[in-house]
Design a protein around this motif. Structure first.
Motif, PDB file in Angstrom:
ATOM      1  N   GLU A  60      18.556  72.195  47.091  1.00  0.00           N
ATOM      2  CA  GLU A  60      17.730  73.217  47.753  1.00  0.00           C
ATOM      3  C   GLU A  60      16.357  72.656  48.086  1.00  0.00           C
ATOM      4  OE1 GLU A  60      14.992  76.933  46.825  1.00  0.00           O
ATOM      5  OE2 GLU A  60      14.858  74.807  46.408  1.00  0.00           O
ATOM      6  N   ALA A  61      15.734  71.953  47.132  1.00  0.00           N
ATOM      7  CA  ALA A  61      14.415  71.371  47.374  1.00  0.00           C
ATOM      8  C   ALA A  61      14.490  70.257  48.419  1.00  0.00           C
ATOM      9  CB  ALA A  61      13.832  70.830  46.071  1.00  0.00           C
ATOM     10  N   TYR A  62      15.563  69.496  48.392  1.00  0.00           N
ATOM     11  CA  TYR A  62      15.791  68.448  49.390  1.00  0.00           C
ATOM     12  C   TYR A  62      15.786  69.045  50.789  1.00  0.00           C
ATOM     13  CZ  TYR A  62      18.110  64.373  51.558  1.00  0.00           C
ATOM     14  OH  TYR A  62      18.427  63.287  52.340  1.00  0.00           O
ATOM     15  N   SER A  63      16.417  70.195  50.925  1.00  0.00           N
ATOM     16  CA  SER A  63      16.456  70.879  52.215  1.00  0.00           C
ATOM     17  C   SER A  63      15.063  71.301  52.652  1.00  0.00           C
ATOM     18  CB  SER A  63      17.383  72.095  52.123  1.00  0.00           C
ATOM     19  OG  SER A  63      17.431  72.782  53.353  1.00  0.00           O
ATOM     20  N   ARG A  64      14.272  71.824  51.725  1.00  0.00           N
ATOM     21  CA  ARG A  64      12.913  72.262  52.057  1.00  0.00           C
ATOM     22  C   ARG A  64      12.079  71.113  52.621  1.00  0.00           C
ATOM     23  NH1 ARG A  64      10.740  77.015  49.220  1.00  0.00           N
ATOM     24  NH2 ARG A  64      12.274  77.934  47.827  1.00  0.00           N
ATOM     25  N   ILE A  65      12.156  69.955  51.979  1.00  0.00           N
ATOM     26  CA  ILE A  65      11.255  68.857  52.328  1.00  0.00           C
ATOM     27  C   ILE A  65      11.797  68.015  53.479  1.00  0.00           C
ATOM     28  CG2 ILE A  65      10.076  66.809  51.449  1.00  0.00           C
ATOM     29  CD1 ILE A  65       9.122  69.565  50.321  1.00  0.00           C
ATOM     30  N   SER A  66      13.101  67.788  53.509  1.00  0.00           N
ATOM     31  CA  SER A  66      13.676  66.972  54.583  1.00  0.00           C
ATOM     32  C   SER A  66      13.790  67.741  55.889  1.00  0.00           C
ATOM     33  CB  SER A  66      15.066  66.478  54.179  1.00  0.00           C
ATOM     34  OG  SER A  66      15.999  67.548  54.146  1.00  0.00           O
TER      35      SER A  66
END
Length: 461
Positions: A60-66
């Motif tokens: 989920e955090a990967y999606s936010r930042i990438s």
């Protein structure tokens, strides 16, 4: 001997071809082919987690930042149920996310039999996650895998974004596949998120803003989710209207920006709440105006203001128990673009209002603008004040999502230009901080970053 190309290999290649460079997983027997395929795919770096909750949160955090999709791979049964917390957080926060779970062989599945379980570690995960995903399906035929992957990626990232879940039985994961034989999905109907004729509100918007004496922008996370960060800054510069922001959108402007008055709500400094309660026009963009923002009192939220509410989800507007002057069912970026390009103002003068808001911000800053003591105990507020000074610009700051320390951080932290700050504010899951930092770090090419977390939450993952 040529190695057999499997459904699992197609899944890995599909993820890699979508530009996703990392997959977060915890190996299990029910997902053995998927795990093997991810490890063999040259375009993917596997990040092995120690709990499926951590895997889904990292993705989920990967999606936010990438600003691409994050992907988590989990096994059947408890592996799948463990991942649900990250999925719920993504559902509430409208963050795109893909979870792919292993499942028992089709011959071992319950298939609606009046039993609690048939195959080893079997759980009907799809029935559990239907209401917290935009798309959730068990693959029943190998030849459907391309269509299902396309559907999942489409739904997760289109309209009001959110999680999608693909459940793949073990025998299908390992089944041989000829990619050339696969058919694409039928064209899905576009989700309706901009059903208002833009031209119908441009004139009214210009008049409402021009006539206001104390206008205020309320910027929500939907602005970033829509890709509207740059156009939002253009709108702020064009309008010259004071701005308040939610916790998840606090990094849209640096704290020292002259029009940034702070973060309002039930846990907040006084200045942003004073600005809200004294405004005569409130333009809320991409903010679902939950109970934390309205302090559990929506009818008395900005009581003197005409309210313009902009949201991608009409249901979020319909739920509001407050008088609304104009509701606009629109993607935030679309609305902001219209605001910048087409809305014309008639010589408004808001200098006194801007001065009043800045005075509140200065007068009612942390510790009432008094110096902290240099001896004895250090409060959460003093620590956050120090962090505001020493943390550099242009870094990611991942935080936990619950606890007094986190609330203090979001109340008084003074963010700098380029700092990217986020949490799962809707769910407030304990254990969010560390795995979210891991996901964010991989999404940002493993550059140095900062995690702010409480001790209790840190222990969970």
């Amino acid at each position: 001997m040529t190695e057999i190309y499997r459904v699992a290999d197609y899944v890995a290649d599909f993820i890699s071809d979508a530009g996703i460079k990392h997959v977060f997983l915890l190996p299990g027997g029910g997902s053995m082919h998927l795990v093997d395929a991810m490890g063999k795919c040259h375009g993917i770096e596997v990040v092995a987690c120690l709990h499926e909750q951590a895997a889904s949160i990292s993705a989920e955090a990967y999606s936010r930042i990438s600003e691409n999709l994050g992907v988590a791979i989990v096994t059947t049964g408890p592996g799948s149920t463990n991942a649900i917390t990250g999925v719920v957080g993504a559902w509430i926060e409208s963050v795109p996310l893909i979870v792919i779970s292993g499942q028992v062989k089709r011959a071992d599945m319950l298939n609606d039999a009046p039993l609690r379980q048939n195959g080893p570690q079997e759980v009907d995960i799809i029935s559990m996650v239907k209401k917290i995903t935009k798309y959730a399906v068990t693959v029943q035929k190998s030849e459907d895998i391309k269509s299902i992957m396309e559907q999942a990626f489409y739904h997760a990232s289109t309209g009001r974004a959110g999680p999608a879940w693909i459940d793949i039985p073990l025998d299908i994961q390992g089944a041989p596949l000829d990619p050339k034989s696969l058919e694409s999905r039928q064209q899905a109907t576009n989700e309706s998120f901009d059903s208002v004729d833009i031209n119908s509100y441009v004139d009214d918007l210009g008049k409402l803003i021009s006539k206001a004496e104390r206008p205020l922008l309320l910027a929500g996370h939907g602005i970033r989710l829509s890709g509207g960060v740059d156009i939002f800054r253009q709108a702020v510069d064009k309008l010259g209207i004071p701005v308040v922001m939610t916790w998840n959108s606090m990094d849209l402007l640096p704290y020292e920006h002259p029009l940034n008055i702070g973060r309002p709500g039930a846990v907040a400094l006084r200045a942003p709440n004073f600005a809200v309660q004294n405004s005569d026009l409130l333009i809320s963009i991409g903010c679902r105006l939950d109970n934390i923002i309205t302090a559990f009192n929506p009818q008395n939220f900005a009581p003197h203001a005409k309210k313009i509410i902009v949201d991608i989800d009409q249901h979020e507007i319909d739920k509001l128990d407050m008088k609304i002057a104009k509701s606009i069912h629109s993607d935030a970026k679309t609305f902001l673009t219209t605001l910048v390009d087409d809305v014309h103002l008639e010589n408004p003068d808001w200098k006194n209002w801007e001065k009043q808001c800045r005075t509140w911000k200065e007068q009612y800053s942390v510790n009432d603008n008094k110096p902290f003591p240099k001896l004895d105990e250090i409060s959460h507020y003093q620590l956050t004040d120090a962090l505001s000074q020493i943390l550099p610009p242009n870094i990611i700051i991942s935080t936990g999502s619950s606890g007094l320390g986190i609330e203090c951080f979001y109340t008084v932290f003074r963010n700098k230009e380029g700092q990217r700050i986020y949490l799962t504010s809707g769910l407030g899951a304990m254990g969010y901080g560390l795995p979210s930092a891991i996901g964010a770090c991989f999404a940002n090419d493993k550059k140095p970053m900062v995690l702010i977390e409480g001790d209790g939450s840190f222990q969970l993952n």
